[in-house]
Design a protein around this motif. Structure first.
Motif, short mmCIF file in Angstrom:
data_model
loop_
_atom_site.label_atom_id
_atom_site.label_comp_id
_atom_site.label_asym_id
_atom_site.label_seq_id
_atom_site.Cartn_x
_atom_site.Cartn_y
_atom_site.Cartn_z
N LEU A 99 -6.64 29.60 24.46
CA LEU A 99 -6.37 28.24 23.39
C LEU A 99 -4.98 29.54 22.64
CD1 LEU A 99 -6.38 26.66 20.50
CD2 LEU A 99 -8.35 27.44 20.01
N ASN A 100 -3.87 29.58 22.44
CA ASN A 100 -3.23 30.13 22.43
C ASN A 100 -2.43 29.73 21.63
OD1 ASN A 100 -2.51 32.03 24.52
ND2 ASN A 100 -2.33 30.33 26.03
N ILE A 101 -2.51 30.76 19.86
CA ILE A 101 -1.93 29.34 18.52
C ILE A 101 -1.07 30.63 18.35
CG2 ILE A 101 -2.92 30.01 16.48
CD1 ILE A 101 -5.68 28.81 16.87
N SER A 102 -0.15 30.68 17.81
CA SER A 102 1.70 31.13 17.28
C SER A 102 1.94 30.38 16.18
CB SER A 102 2.30 31.24 18.32
OG SER A 102 3.49 29.65 17.89
N ALA A 103 2.52 30.60 15.67
CA ALA A 103 3.67 30.34 14.62
C ALA A 103 3.68 29.07 14.54
CB ALA A 103 4.46 31.08 13.29
N LYS A 104 4.83 28.74 15.42
CA LYS A 104 4.85 27.86 15.64
C LYS A 104 4.39 26.38 16.28
CE LYS A 104 9.54 29.61 16.01
NZ LYS A 104 11.05 29.62 17.25
N SER A 105 3.42 26.35 16.93
CA SER A 105 2.68 25.46 17.98
C SER A 105 1.12 26.28 18.16
CB SER A 105 3.38 25.85 19.36
OG SER A 105 3.18 26.38 20.23
N ALA A 136 -3.11 33.82 13.96
CA ALA A 136 -2.47 33.30 15.68
C ALA A 136 -2.88 34.27 16.39
CB ALA A 136 -0.94 33.84 15.27
N VAL A 137 -3.37 33.39 17.80
CA VAL A 137 -4.40 34.02 18.27
C VAL A 137 -4.62 33.65 19.66
CG1 VAL A 137 -6.23 32.81 17.58
CG2 VAL A 137 -6.80 34.66 18.60
N SER A 138 -4.78 35.04 20.97
CA SER A 138 -5.28 34.31 22.48
C SER A 138 -6.49 34.25 22.54
CB SER A 138 -3.50 34.58 22.95
OG SER A 138 -4.02 34.78 24.76
N ILE A 139 -7.17 32.99 23.22
CA ILE A 139 -8.01 33.40 23.19
C ILE A 139 -8.33 32.45 24.70
CG2 ILE A 139 -10.13 31.54 23.60
CD1 ILE A 139 -10.02 32.08 20.39
N SER A 140 -8.69 33.51 26.20
CA SER A 140 -9.57 32.93 27.27
C SER A 140 -10.89 32.22 27.17
CB SER A 140 -8.87 33.78 28.22
OG SER A 140 -9.09 33.36 29.47
#
Length: 532
Positions: A99-105, A136-140
């Protein structure tokens, strides 16, 4: 070497610290917080393909319910800012997701429908307090164990489809994937078997029920009829409901013990061949199946045929616990059958019978599961030591459900090549009060037995939490015993030991408690869940 150790420790501390700031249960394996936030609005596009469309629909429905948005689901094209995309990734394992969350997507990557579904569940938990802004977060993430189960005993008290669906919803939220359905026991038969209609006409009803604070020793009766069962059509509907949430329903059809309800319906099934009533007292029942009788074996395979036709699960649970051997010892026909087949003990007879059932299930493409007595273990005071000497081996493909006895028994089973689901009663039984199993004890349970050689760790495929129903007559009482411990067991099954942290779990639990309250779930308050 010292420098490497320090760096690894710092990385672990950093990962745990970042995870503590996000309220997701079960805790993901890797979390990296980034700058910015993603804002969901009515124009946020959901990008999906045929293979992940169902998970996209789950997300779309939640956004509609939470915010009133009608977000469009479309296929990948020219992507603009502010979109949520479901992406395939062959590099990820069966239930894993990224799950990858940025300000745009937002991007949810997986290789399976279960993976995308679990990615959505984590995303929904990040929408804290129904917020439209997500950090915004990156989850593996991927599960520690393949088998993450909850068991509901409806043989003692019938709860009905509405409560089952409520439990399935919360299992899905917590990424639990096996619903173990205990449908048959001494005090009730809860599944329609069309070839044997008396199983529900007679076996699903009892005239009264043992109640009172003395529990097993109580002389008090309810003086009220208790009844209920599921038609096959109702079961099909519940199975479909579970499948949509990536939950496999494993039915448990008890044999050769805990069979009094069936014997009440058809007395020729029992060793004594006498008419009995469905027991109104709890505990081990009045008779067991006569496994020497060909008609009884035919009955059991007939029942299993209808069960297998209903349930797509590869695993069929046959119970096998707490068989009182006195019934077989006092039967001339059973004793003659044992002599004819060279069986020297009642436990040996149970293994012999169980192997026949295992072979039958295997011939139908299924796998048998049973409580660990099916290995011939002597776990009970009512069995003589001489009755439990076994001179034959349980079928190797059997899945052992470990619930009682010294951990050495589990270790022996694993080292002998059997796969195990560890549900040790003193750690996982939800009918035990919070003084016996407080929330912290549930959370810190490790399904890998202490001292088990690492080469056998893979034989422990997971764990289950069991809601036995003898003393849990109401839905609210069941809620109180199950929640919040179910969340702890979910993290036991999913999260690697080095990524667990009880304090952050308790913080994240606040969000779940708010959801449970909204859903009408009467969970145990914080001041009840620890020893006093």
């Amino acid at each position: 070497m010292k420098l490497l150790t320090v760096l690894l420790t710092l990385c672990l501390i950093s990962n745990i610290t970042q995870a503590q700031t996000l309220n997701i249960i079960p805790r993901p394996q890797e979390i990296h917080i980034q700058d910015g936030r993603f804002a969901i609005n009515p124009q946020t596009e959901i990008i999906a393909s045929v293979e992940n469309y169902e998970s996209a629909k789950v997300l779309q429905q939640h956004l509609q319910e939470a915010f009133g948005f009608e977000n469009h689901i479309g296929e990948a094209g020219k992507l603009k800012a502010n979109y949520i995309q479901f992406k395939p990734s062959k590099d990820l394992a069966q239930e894993a997701y990224a799950l990858n969350i940025s300000a745009k997507s937002i991007e949810i990557s997986a290789s399976s429908q279960a993976g995308w579904f679990y990615g959505v569940q984590s995303l929904l938990q990040l929408m804290d307090n129904q917020s439209k802004d997500i950090p915004a977060v990156s989850i593996s993430d991927s599960p520690r164990f393949a088998w993450r189960a909850f068991m509901l005993d409806e043989a003692r008290y019938f709860k009905g489809a509405e409560q089952v669906k409520l439990l399935l919803n919360e299992m899905a939220r917590l990424k639990m994937n096996v619903f173990h359905w205990h449908l048959v026991d001494d005090q009730g038969w809860r599944i329609e078997i069309k070839k044997y209609p008396l199983l529900t006409q007679v076996g699903s009803k009892r005239s009264s029920t043992q109640v009172g604070p003395l529990k097993w020793n109580s002389p008090i009766q309810s003086a009220e009829v208790h009844e209920g069962f599921y038609t096959q059509e109702q079961i099909k509907e519940i199975i479909a409901y579970a499948q949509a949430r990536h939950i496999t329903i494993v039915p448990e059809i008890e044999m050769p013990g805990h069979s009094s309800a069936a014997i009440a319906a058809y007395p020729w099934l029992g060793t004594a061949k006498k008419e009995i009533e469905v027991p109104i007292k709890f505990g081990v029942g009045t008779d067991v199946y006569d496994v020497s009788d060909p008609k009884v074996y035919q009955f059991l395979t007939d029942v299993l045929d209808e069960v297998m036709e209903l349930f797509p699960s590869q695993v069929i649970h046959i119970g096998g616990d707490e068989v009182k051997y006195d019934h077989w010892k006092s039967s001339e026909t059973v004793q003659a059958y044992m002599k004819e087949n060279g069986i020297s003990s009642p436990a040996g007879l149970q293994v012999f019978f169980t192997n026949r059932i295992s072979n039958y299930l295997e011939s139908k493409g299924k796998r048998m599961m049973g409580w660990n007595e099916i290995m011939g273990h002597n776990l009970h005071h009512f069995q003589d030591e001489s009755d439990t000497k076994v001179d034959q081996q349980l079928a190797q493909q059997t899945l052992i459900h470990f619930w009682k006895g010294d951990f050495n028994l589990a270790t022996t089973a694993a080292s002998s090549g059997y796969e195990i689901v560890n549900s040790l009663h003193s750690q996982t039984y939800l009918d035990y009060d919070y003084q016996s199993i407080p929330l912290s004890k549930a959370y810190h349970f490790d399904p890998i037995p202490k001292g088990l050689a690492e080469e056998y760790h893979s034989k422990v495929i997971g764990t289950g939490s069991q809601m036995w129903g003898e003393w849990i007559p109401t839905n609210g009482h069941m809620h109180f015993m199950v929640f919040p411990r179910l969340a702890a067991y979910a993290e036991v099954g999913w999260t690697e030991l080095e990524n667990k942290d009880f304090d952050s779990f308790k913080t994240a639990l606040k969000r779940l408690q708010a959801i449970w309250k909204q859903k009408g779930i009467y969970y145990a308050p914080d001041d009840f869940v620890e020893k006093k």
